[in-house]
Write an enzyme that holds these catalytic residues in place. Structure first.
Site, short mmCIF file in Angstrom:
data_model
loop_
_atom_site.label_atom_id
_atom_site.label_comp_id
_atom_site.label_asym_id
_atom_site.label_seq_id
_atom_site.Cartn_x
_atom_site.Cartn_y
_atom_site.Cartn_z
N LYS A 148 -95.20 38.53 15.08
CA LYS A 148 -95.71 37.63 14.70
C LYS A 148 -95.86 37.48 13.09
CE LYS A 148 -99.79 33.76 15.33
NZ LYS A 148 -100.63 34.27 16.72
N ASP B 38 -100.95 30.38 23.83
CA ASP B 38 -101.04 30.80 22.74
C ASP B 38 -100.24 31.79 22.75
OD1 ASP B 38 -102.97 32.77 21.17
OD2 ASP B 38 -104.29 32.91 22.75
N GLU C 124 -105.67 28.17 16.00
CA GLU C 124 -106.34 28.76 16.76
C GLU C 124 -107.43 28.75 17.07
OE1 GLU C 124 -104.70 32.59 16.16
OE2 GLU C 124 -102.64 32.31 16.60
N ASP D 94 -112.29 34.59 14.12
CA ASP D 94 -111.05 34.84 16.05
C ASP D 94 -110.96 36.19 14.90
OD1 ASP D 94 -108.91 34.63 17.29
OD2 ASP D 94 -108.34 33.15 16.58
#
Lengths: 604, 176
Positions: free
Chosen positions: A69, A9, A165, A187
């Site tokens: 990211k 992850d 994800e 999420d």
């Protein structure tokens, strides 16, 4: 732990790895699995990653990168950095957002690769070749997925699959807890938010729709707190230097985390020689963050609509991401869905565990489950006038394949430009530009005669390839799609080998071949046309023949510029020739007729 | 091609015999082994969709990745096509059409006038969406019934199918 495929992850704030062993999902280093996604570049020696980098950041924040990211795969026109103050220096460079570390540029892919390499070395040592499944937010576009893949490649990892994800999170719960039905996965991470709806039937996990926001997460809670603390003293975030900002951010995070199980928190913040008292109750904190949670619920509503589902159809709600621990998030969600929330697996590690589960599914260790994903954004082509034709629709199950036919616009057109776009808007400028490519070597023919079939394929990773083929001539012309916001293949290779020289040679070689082929096509077409058309004046033919001869000569050599120049000249001259041929044909038609007759002809 | 009578296992074997290039030429009814009419049992379709995908998915066909990818892509596309009523009707019409073609734009008699009035009302903000839905259901029922008959009235079928698109657009406006 030698040959197992691992799940990673690669998060905005934390990165962690997991693997499947003896019928069980295991997190690497379970006591302390979270590696901060932070990379520092000391003036000499290797980059530092994780806690060490955090420590280093205190004395040198300018050369420490976090939240990488957020700008993975982002082109210089697609990132609004107005509201994001980074202590490091982030600038557009060669069409990408890159970080300036002293005298060199570092791409987001390289920074992510440092993190990935660190994670893999901790698990496997330096020797072993590693295979991995890496997760990305469902909302990532093709360029961002490709950038993630490239990061893996630079880190020396064989990336066997990129998965979303939220889907990974549902997989981690597995078939013990997930019943057949419609599952919602909420999420909320540090920097990104995703919401997905999944249908589970007999072990098949099928994504129905997904929606999200790449700029929504726990970091926003921190920033809201930071701004609020300062505002009470008449200050704002822009008054603080990097070091003070860093310290304030750390304190805001502490307040946020402590408020998850305490009702009231008090902290002191030292700003140079001023002491600022920060005192928050859960209610006062909730007021600050409620707008962000409301925005996340808006994404939920849209995902439901896309899937043609209503809130009552949802059978389970799974919580993912560290920020889903915030009590107000849970309260508002439970209220919105009217369902019990699933959070028995630590929301920080559940995605990595799901990635490891997917790795084992691909490796055949677990056979009773299958994951079927969707593409999060529509894919289309630019049309004349700046419009977009959608070829593959948003939320289409993948792998997906679709094709569309195109033709030439002008006579003797030998190339067509294609611009591949991703997004839901009608105009090119409002969508994400994924790639541009040119189909060359179309044999010269009248406008509208060529039949070009363009094939779009999205593989099980959600990565797109496009191929174009001219069908009438039977001549197939392969094209390579280079993501305009990712690193080009050449670029990735450059970083891997760290040899700019070789990549340059490769690139030149490709260009040389392309130029030579273009030249051959044009010369053949020209010779053929000359042979068939007796109308042209002798000096014109001679001139063209001399250009063809020049071009033939330069094709023997390796001077790309010379070939391209010759190509250009001949192209210009033959365009004039084509025009002449047309006017000669008109002359034939009107020969022996009066002006009056001709104008009558035109009018009819 | 009596694919409808095959058991699921045999059905997959039958698909395996079809070359990659021809998979996209296969009509969506045969692909799932369904009878060719519009009265679709959506649960049956979903079941077959999942059963087929479980066997066809690239993750389950290591040695034949490319074929598996094309077949799964075709299965996905055909599933979406069948789940959408209008697209399903278009697919059905392509199978039975003998002379009209998909470019035929004729509308049922008096329909365009009706749509014109509805559009006006919608701009004024007083369109009764129930009325539109009623018309949609009427057309839909006609198409389903017609599709079961041995001889389909192609002209009427084409016109009502053309009308569906207008009605869908109107109904989508309601959500905005």
């Amino acid at each position: 732990m030698k040959n197992k495929v691992i799940g990673i992850d690669l998060g905005t704030t934390h990165t962690l790895a997991s693997y499947y062993e003896d019928g069980e999902l295991k997190v690497f280093n379970p006591e302390d699995p979270l590696i901060p996604s932070v990379v520092s570049y000391p003036p000499d020696g290797e980059p530092l990653v994780g806690r060490e980098a955090m420590e280093y950041a205190k004395k040198d924040p300018e050369n420490t990168v976090f939240s990488v990211k957020r700008f993975m795969g982002k082109g210089d026109d697609s990132l609004d950095l107005q509201n994001h103050r980074f202590p490091f220096s982030l600038h557009p460079h060669q069409g990408l957002w890159q970080v300036r570390i002293r005298d060199r540029w570092v791409s987001p892919q390289e920074i992510s690769a440092h993190i990935l390499r660190h994670v893999v070395h901790r698990i496997k040592g330096e020797e072993n070749e590693t295979q991995a499944v890496i997760t990305v937010p469902a909302y990532f576009n093709g360029a961002q997925r490709q950038a993630t893949r490239d990061a893996g490649k630079i880190a020396g990892i064989k990336v066997i699959r990129i998965i979303n994800e939220p889907t990974a999170a549902a997989l981690a719960y597995g078939l013990h807890e997930i019943k057949s039905g419609t599952i919602a996965v909420y999420d909320l991470g540090g920097g990104t938010f995703d919401f997905s709806l999944l249908k589970v039937t007999n072990g098949v996990f099928r994504v129905l729709s997904t929606h999200g926001n790449t700029f929504l997460g726990g970091d926003d809670f921190d920033e809201a707190l930071m701004a609020d603390i300062l505002e009470k003293k008449g200050l704002s975030l822009c008054h603080l230097n990097h070091k003070n900002l860093h310290n304030l951010r750390c304190m805001a995070k502490e307040i946020k985390e402590e408020l998850s199980d305490q009702h009231k928190v008090e902290k002191m913040f030292q700003l140079e020689d001023v002491h600022i008292k920060a005192e928050y109750t859960r209610e006062s904190f909730d007021r600050l963050i409620a707008p962000f949670i409301k925005r996340s619920l808006e994404s939920c509503r849209r995902a439901l609509k896309d899937a043609g589902k209503r809130k009552k159809d949802i059978t389970q709600v799974i919580l993912v991401g560290g920020s889903s621990r915030v009590p107000l998030v849970r309260t508002m969600l439970a209220e919105y869905f009217g369902k019990e929330l699933f959070c028995s697996i630590n929301p920080d590690v559940v995605v990595a565990m799901g990635a490891a589960m997917q790795a084992s599914l691909i490796e055949d260790q677990v056979q009773d489950m299958l994951l079927m994903d969707v593409t999060p954004l529509s894919i289309g082509l630019e049309t004349v006038g700046g419009g977009v034709t959608k070829i593959i629709m948003r939320n289409a199950p993948i792998p997906a394949q679709a094709s569309e036919k195109f033709t030439t616009y002008v006579d003797n057109q030998t190339a067509i430009d294609f611009h591949i776009l991703q997004g839901e808007r009608e105009l090119v400028e409002d969508n994400i530009s994924l790639a541009k490519f040119k189909l060359r070597h179309i044999p010269p023919m009248a406008a509208g005669m060529a039949v070009v079939n363009v094939d779009f394929r999205i593989d099980a990773d959600g990565i797109l390839t496009v191929q174009a083929k001219e069908e009438r001539s039977g001549q197939e012309a392969a094209v390579e799609v280079v993501p305009s916001h990712g690193l080009s293949m050449e670029h990735v290779r450059t970083i891997i080998t760290e040899s700019i020289l070789h990549a340059r040679e490769d690139f030149d070689h490709v260009r040389l071949i392309a130029a030579r082929t273009d030249a051959q096509t044009l010369m053949m077409a020209t010779k053929k046309t000359l042979a068939q058309n007796p109308h042209l004046a002798g000096d014109e033919i001679e001139m063209i023949h001399s250009y063809v001869k020049d071009l033939e000569d330069s094709c023997q050599g390796k001077d790309i510029a010379a070939i391209e120049e010759g190509l250009d000249k001949l192209n210009r001259e033959t365009t004039i020739l084509a025009e002449k041929m047309v006017s000669n044909a008109v002359l034939d038609m009107v020969k022996g007729k009066t002006l009056e007759e001709i104008s009558k002809q035109d009018g009819s | 091609m009596a694919a409808g009578h095959h058991s699921q296992f045999n059905h997959m074997d039958w698909l395996k015999g079809i070359p990659k290039e021809e998979l996209f030429l296969l009509n969506c009814f045969d692909l799932f082994g369904l009878s060719k009419h519009l009265n679709l049992d959506e649960d049956l379709l979903e079941n077959r969709y999942i059963q087929l995908t479980q066997k066809a998915h690239p993750d389950r066909n290591k040695e034949n990745q490319d074929w598996a990818m094309v077949l799964t892509a075709r299965i996905n596309q055909a599933y979406e096509e069948l789940m959408d009523f209008r697209l399903r009707a278009e697919a059905f019409f392509r199978l039975i059409d003998s002379h009209m073609g998909t470019n035929n734009k004729t509308m049922p008699e008096g329909f365009l006038q009706k749509v014109f009035i509805w559009n006006e009302r919608q701009e004024e903000g007083n369109l009764d969406f129930d009325e539109v839905e009623e018309c949609y259901d009427e057309f839909r029922l006609f198409l389903i019934n017609e599709s079961i008959k041995p001889e389909v009235d192609q002209k009427e079928f084409r016109m009502k199918l053309n009308g569906l698109k207008y009605l869908e657009n109107l109904m989508n406006e309601e959500d905005v």
